[in-house]
Enzyme design. Structure first.
Site, short mmCIF file in Angstrom:
data_model
loop_
_atom_site.label_atom_id
_atom_site.label_comp_id
_atom_site.label_asym_id
_atom_site.label_seq_id
_atom_site.Cartn_x
_atom_site.Cartn_y
_atom_site.Cartn_z
N ALA A 1 53.75 70.95 53.29
CA ALA A 1 52.41 71.50 53.39
C ALA A 1 52.38 72.97 52.94
O ALA A 1 53.40 73.54 52.51
CB ALA A 1 51.88 71.36 54.81
N HIS A 2 51.23 73.57 53.08
CA HIS A 2 50.98 74.93 52.62
C HIS A 2 51.97 75.94 53.20
O HIS A 2 52.38 75.86 54.35
CB HIS A 2 49.55 75.35 53.00
N ASP A 3 52.37 76.88 52.36
CA ASP A 3 53.17 78.05 52.77
C ASP A 3 54.55 77.71 53.33
O ASP A 3 55.17 78.55 53.97
CB ASP A 3 52.40 78.89 53.80
N ARG B 1 53.78 76.34 56.91
CA ARG B 1 54.52 77.54 57.32
C ARG B 1 55.82 77.17 58.04
O ARG B 1 56.15 77.72 59.09
CB ARG B 1 53.64 78.44 58.17
#
Length: 219
Positions: free
Chosen positions: A143-145, A163
């Site tokens: 997922a993102h980051d 994250r």
């Protein structure tokens, strides 16, 4: 047909189960830049067959000594072996080539390292960073980051939910879920760690630790 001594080659290191699963990805890569026209060979330390899936099997030494252009990908689960082979191939002048399925998704703002394998139905989302020679197996979600270190393996359907920072040489088992971190405090999974199959990771994992279960606990 055996490749000519000077033909461009794509050496797929590892002729086992995962190597055979990666063969269709290698065939697609061999038709596209930069390996246009490269012939595929499996590469093994000690070949036990002349052909696998109707593809020639070469020794490492034969591949390293080949006179033509050489590209390579590594379909071997053990991350230390991947690192050793990557160093040997690069030192010999071969170029790493990523194998990315047409049915995989990479967001445009993601950063992708050299030599990855990304299988069908896997996703690398917004501003994620993927290191060198990472394996993203079938159905993986990054997922993102997220930040994934070099030589990490994410087994089928593993999920990193935003994250999440994973250190190099870590293995994340099939179906494991790593809960997201925050901008101020990313979820950190150390280098050389093992996340067991189906584990639900809610806390950070130190370097070299194996965790299993729901919620995941060290063993």
């Amino acid at each position: 047909m055996e490749p000519l001594d000077t033909a461009p080659l794509l050496g797929l290191h590892g002729a086992g189960a995962f190597g055979r699963e990666c063969l269709p990805l290698a065939r697609c890569a061999a038709k596209s830049h930069p390996a246009t026209g490269a012939q595929i060979v499996f590469v093994e330390e000690e070949p036990h067959a002349e052909r696998v899936a109707n593809v020639p099997v070469w020794s490492h030494r034969r591949f390293l000594d080949h006179a033509g252009l050489r590209y390579f990908s590594i379909a071997i689960a053990d991350s230390r072996t991947r690192a050793r082979l990557a160093d040997r191939c690069i030192a010999s002048g071969a170029s790493p080539l990523s194998l990315v399925s047409e049915r995989a998704l990479q967001y445009a703002d993601a950063s992708i390292g050299a030599g990855i394998v990304q299988c069908p139905f896997s996703t690398v989302s917004s501003e994620a960073r993927i290191g060198r020679f990472v394996h993203l197996n079938f159905g993986v979600y990054v997922a993102h980051d997220c930040v994934i270190g070099d030589f990490v393996t994410l087994a089928p359907a593993a999920q990193c939910l935003g994250r999440v920072h994973i250190g190099e040489h870590t293995f994340v088992g099939a179906g494991a879920v790593i809960h997201q971190g925050t901008r101020e405090q990313p979820r950190r999974i150390g280098a050389n760690a093992i996340i067991g199959m189906g584990a639900i990771v809610l806390e950070d994992v130190p370097d070299g630790i194996t965790v299993v279960g729901n919620p995941a606990r060290p063993i």
